[in-house]
Every structure is written in structure tokens, then in C-alpha cells.
Scaffold this active site. Structure first.
Site, PDB file in Angstrom:
ATOM      1  CB  THR A   6      66.194  32.248  61.702  1.00 51.57           C
ATOM      2  OG1 THR A   6      64.960  31.680  61.256  1.00 51.57           O
ATOM      3  CG2 THR A   6      67.317  31.654  60.870  1.00 51.57           C
ATOM      4  N   GLY A  18      65.790  36.485  60.492  1.00 50.85           N
ATOM      5  CA  GLY A  18      64.866  37.555  60.095  1.00 50.85           C
ATOM      6  C   GLY A  18      63.758  37.137  59.153  1.00 50.85           C
TER       7      GLY A  18
END
Ligand code: GLY
Length: 588
Positions: A396, A488
Site C-alpha cells: 500500500t 503495511g
């Protein structure tokens, strides 16, 4: 301007020259300021200092793109949108057109924070048991690495919505740098070459992905080589000309549909035409005199960040000492309880009545705090029953932008895994997400992040999968003082939590706050993941309290943070991944 990491040697001379020019600019413009910027000689890590404009992202060319837009007179939203489109070119593992995300925009003139939800949605043809095989088991390959794993992308709609409603330049202006990067090419950086190498097996089996990210003989792009993306440039040009319709109804839509039809995907013309960005009311909570604006569901990030801060507010954390066993014990027990709630109560609020107000109520935080045993770990099985599966690849990307009028953008977007589903759309030059795996495919069976869910996050047509993305803007006395966020997966929320605590409770500057070792617990598995930097003594004390500790295979989160004292901006890109950068607007 300052370069934290330069990914490839070929550009080094140009970067050095720019650095010199930027330093001159900073110092010449600094002479007209009142007080000089805050540099603490005792700090081991220092943020980049700029005038009031700053862009921090995980990739240097994208940060430079945003800073150049600020310098050209664009506001924070223009710069953020330009950065988002640039990352789609320069950071294909997470920057994207084929995914979705969340953007917080603070408008200084209106003293207002807007929460833009451009999360992917499940196609109309999606059903609850989409990923169950004939034995009723979850088919992980189908959920993560097939055409079925893609939700209807929201990124293009989201970025264009932000730009048209809150930007000051034209869409063509903010798309121009990304088009140039795609058309003229970029030098492949070491981090990109490394990451493509790692993902080779997964990507190369899809013809379009093979064509876009590998040489004719199937070897990954080499560091230092010139990489042009002609199909992606055509897609971006279509957006510059026709706006979002090019993607959701026009040329790009046709390419997506052709790909879906040929490969058994679910996304239809109607799915694309129906896609809507939703402006939601930002969640606002308080912590020790600070106001925290965060993203509401379908991200779980804001709810659980505020819930955890409410629990922690009742203890004098500073007195316990940063990363002491007593402090970490409280963090673990707090995280355990928040993630247990996440599995039960969180989902798309348009489909399920998420009890947001109850979860972030201070009295609920007090009740949870009072149930925590300060001497001993509470087994997760005593909080609620569940299963235990390993964590997987978290990707991400986050970027933060601050402009000289005090507008702030905090944006996290994703295609879920690194390179998403691994499937690129033939002719369109971008990768499809595998966000459908963020739904709970089967009650009680964890997704790729080991996260559990039930009915609240079950697959339903047009529903948005639950996310952990946690862009935040933190205020003091009504003024924004810092903004942060992180990639994460499930560790995003605990990473942002620890960043806020490091700044507020332990008075670290944002670079120190990023560098400090982190821990993560998510209720299940009942394991505390720790980074390098937690001392053996501390670990021993935590084990004595009954915690199961495990060295995390990966770093925990990678933040992109900006703070401001009203005069200067301070930018910090996390040191945990090379290639990112905090870039100050080169003039004031
Ligand atoms: N795909 C990861 C998240 O949205 O949390």
C-alpha cells in the site's frame, strides 16, 4: 530540498545539483523568516526542513512531482493528485490507477477536514461465497491472484474528484508530469528492480504484466535502464482529455471489460459506470489536548486509532519510558482489544450498522482499560475465540502534502498486495487490485493479513471491503500540527498509533518518531511482532508477563509524515524502505 534516498546512480549528478540549488533556496528564503527552523542538536534523526510547502512519498520522482506542482502555484490537493498519478508510473507495486484508497483534505480557509472514500467496490455479480471451493474452503488463489480478486477500481475517480472539487489547477496540469514520466521513461531504481525480481513468478504468467514489467526474455527490468510505459501514458492522456469518463465509460473501460470478458472476471460496464466516490464525515477524536481527524469506515483505521488512544490516555505513558516493558505491555493489551472488536463490528457502513460512536466513546476506552491486567498478558482466547494464521505481504502506499496556505492532504491508496493481483490490463498499462481479499471470504477464516471478519465484512455486491488504511491529520488549538499515514496491511493502524504516541507523549520530532522500533499485535494470532531495536531485557520482561514475542519478518509500517510550526514545514520519509523522499517546495 533534500534527498533522503537516491535509488539509482545515473541521476546522482542531477540530484546533487538540485540539492545544492535547493539548499541555496532554503537558506536564501530562510533569511527573510523570523525564527530559524527548529533543529535539536540532541536528536539523532532530523526531518527535512522547508518553507511551508512539503511533499513526502515513498518514491522520490513522485515527491519531486508534487513539490514542483506546489512551486508552480498549485495547492496541496493539486500536488497530492499529481503525486498520486506520478506514483502510478514510478511505484507500480503500490501506486496505482487500478486500486482505491482514502484521502483526508484539510482546507485552511474553511477550517474543515474532508474525508474522501474512493475504496474499490465489489462487482454486482459478486456473491458471499465467491471464494469458497466445492468443499466450502476458501480458495486463496482465487481470492488473491485471479480476475475475481479485483474490486471495481476507485483511484481514478477519487483523485479526479479531489482535484476538481478542491484543486486550483486544471486536471491536465496535474496529469502532465505523470504523462511525461510514463512517455519519456524513468530510470529503473534499485528498489523497483529488487521488488520486480521478488514478484517475478507471480507477474510473469500474465501476458500483459510480462510485457509491461519484464524484458523480451522474461528478465525483470534492470536497475538503471530506461523504462517507458507507452500504454500507461495513453491511459493518462485519455484522463487528461476526457476526465473520469475515459476510465469508467470510455476507452479504458472498454479495455478493462475486454480483459474481464476474456478471463472470467466479474467487472462489467455497469459496474464501472456506477462507481461513485463518497465524501464522508471525518472522524474526530481527542488525545491529551490534540484533535485527531481520521478516516471513518469502510476503513477501520480511524475507529481503532481513536479507540486505542482513548484506552491509552488513562495512563501516564511518558513516565513509563519509551519502549519499556511496562509501556509495551499496555500497547499490546490495547491493540489486542481493538483488533478483537475490528473482527466483529467493522465493515462497510452502507451495508452494516458499524457502532462507530460506541467504539470511540471515551467511557468505552475507560472500561477496556480497567479490564487490563497490568501484570500479566490476557490470552486472546479470553477476549474472543478465533484462529491463527501467518501474516503475508503488506503493500500500500501513503503520501502527505502541506502547502504554503496551510492546506494539508493525507492520502493512503493501494492495490492490496505488492503489484495487486499481478494482472495488468492489456493495452491500458496498469495493474488490477486484489482488494476482494480484504473481505471476509468465510466467517472465522483470516484474510491475507491474518485478520478475521464476519457478517459485517462479508462479500456483497457494491459493498466496499474493510480496510486498515489510516491517513490522519493532528491538530492543536485548531491548527494542523502534523499529518501521517503508512502502508503495511493490518500493521498500518498500530504504526500510526505509535507515531502519534512518539510525537505527543514522547515529544520526538517526526523523523525520530519514524525511526523508533515498533511492535504490532492484532488479537489473532496471539503473537507480539517486534522490530529490531527492542532490547533483550525488555523482551524478557514481556515474556515473563506471558507474551509470545516474534521478530517480525518485515519492518512494521513505513510512515510519510509532515509537521508544521506555522512558519516551516518538516518532512520525514520512513527509513524502512529506500527510494522515498521528503521534498520541500523549492520556493516560498
Ligand atoms: N488492502 C489493505 C487495506 O486496505 O487495509
Amino acid at each position: 530540498m533534500y534527498f533522503q534516498d537516491i535509488g539509482f546512480i545515473n541521476n546522482f549528478k542531477a540530484h546533487s545539483l538540485l540539492t545544492v540549488i535547493s539548499v541555496i533556496l532554503i537558506f536564501t528564503s530562510a533569511s527573510s523568516y523570523g525564527e530559524p527552523p527548529i533543529i535539536e542538536y540532541g536528536d539523532r534523526f532530523h526531518p527535512v526542513v522547508g518553507g511551508r510547502g512539503m511533499v513526502v512519498s515513498q518514491e522520490i520522482l513522485a515527491s519531486q512531482t508534487g513539490a514542483a506542482i506546489l512551486a508552480a502555484g498549485g495547492n496541496a490537493v493539486d500536488a497530492a493528485v499529481a503525486t498520486g498519478f506520478a506514483l502510478a508510473v514510478t511505484l507500480p507495486q503500490a501506486g496505482n490507477l487500478g486500486g482505491g484508497g482514502f484521502m483526508l483534505v484539510y482546507l485552511a480557509s474553511e477550517n474543515k477536514t474532508i474525508a474522501i472514500d474512493y475504496r474499490e467496490v465489489a462487482p454486482l455479480a459478486a456473491v458471499r461465497d465467491l471464494f469458497l471451493d466445492k468443499n466450502g474452503e476458501v480458495d486463496k488463489n482465487k481470492a488473491r491472484f485471479s480476475y475475481l480478486s479485483a474490486g471495481v477500481p476507485g483511484t481514478v475517480a477519487g483523485l479526479i474528484h479531489a482535484q476538481q472539487n478542491y484543486g486550483s489547477l486544471s486536471l491536465a496540469d496535474v496529469l502532465a508530469p505523470a504523462i511525461k514520466l510514463a512517455e519519456q521513461g524513468i530510470r529503473v531504481s534499485y528498489p523497483l528492480a529488487y521488488s520486480l525480481n521478488r514478484a517475478q513468478q507471480r507477474l510473469i504468467k500474465w501476458p500483459a504484466s510480462r510485457k509491461y514489467y519484464f524484458g523480451p526474455d522474461g528478465t525483470p527490468l534492470q536497475a538503471g535502464s530506461l523504462w517507458r510505459q507507452a500504454d500507461l501514458a495513453s491511459t493518462l492522456k485519455a484522463l487528461a482529455k476526457e476526465g473520469r469518463d475515459a476510465f469508467y465509460q470510455g476507452r479504458v473501460a472498454e479495455l478493462i471489460i475486454a480483459d474481464m470478458n476474456q478471463n472470467g472476471g466479474l467487472i462489467t460496464r455497469q459496474d464501472l459506470a456506477d462507481y461513485r466516490v463518497i465524501e464522508r464525515e471525518a472522524l474526530v477524536g481527542t488525545y491529551r489536548g490534540y484533535d485527531i481527524a481520521a478516516m471513518p469506515p469502510p476503513s477501520s483505521g480511524g475507529v481503532h486509532l481513536l479507540q486505542m488512544l482513548n484506552i491509552l490516555e488513562g495512563w501516564k505513558l511518558t513516565e513509563l519510558g519509551h519502549n519499556s516493558a511496562e509501556y509495551i505491555h499496555r500497547l499490546i493489551e490495547t491493540m489486542r482489544r481493538a483488533y478483537a472488536d475490528r473482527s466483529k463490528y467493522l465493515g462497510d457502513p452502507d451495508f452494516y450498522p458499524v457502532p462507530v460512536a460506541d467504539l470511540i466513546d471515551k467511557s468505552y476506552g475507560t472500561r477496556l482499560r480497567e479490564g487490563i491486567n497490568l501484570d500479566h498478558a490476557t490470552p486472546s482466547s479470553d477476549i474472543a475465540p478465533g484462529l491463527n494464521l501467518p501474516e503475508e505481504s503488506p503493500q500500500t502506499t501513503h503520501f502527505s502534502v502541506w502547502d504554503n496556505a496551510g492546506n494539508v492532504v493525507s492520502n493512503t491508496y493501494t492495490i492490496n498486495f505488492s503489484y495487486g493481483s499481478g494482472i495488468a490490463v492489456e493495452g491500458a498499462g496498469f495493474l488490477l487490485n486484489n482488494e476482494m481479499d480484504d473481505f471476509s471470504a468465510k466467517s472465522g477464516v483470516p484474510n491475507a493479513y491474518g485478520l478475521l471478519g464476519g457478517q459485517a465484512n462479508a462479500i456483497e455486491p457494491k459493498k466496499r471491503p474493510l480496510s486498515s488504511m489510516t491517513p490522519v491529520i493532528v491538530f492543536k488549538g485548531g491548527e494542523p500540527v502534523f499529518t501521517t499515514g503508512s502502508p503495511g496491511g493490518s500493521t498500518i493502524i498500530t504504526t500510526v498509533l505509535q507515531t502519534v504516541l512518539n510525537v505527543v507523549d514522547f515529544e520526538m520530532n517526526i523523523a525520530e518518531a519514524a525511526a523508533a522500533a515498533r511492535i504490532h499485535h492484532q488479537w489473532l494470532p496471539d503473537t507480539v511482532f517486534i522490530e529490531t531495536g527492542i532490547s533483550l531485557d525488555t523482551q524478557r520482561l514481556l515474556v515473563e508477563k506471558g507474551h509470545d514475542l516474534q521478530k517480525s519478518r518485515r519492518v512494521i509500517g513505513r510512515t510519510q509524515t509532515i509537521s508544521s510550526d506555522g512558519e516551516y514545514t518538516y518532512g520525514a520519509n520512513d527509513y524502512r524502505w529506500p527510494g522515498g523522499a521528503a521534498i520541500a517546495e523549492p520556493s516560498r
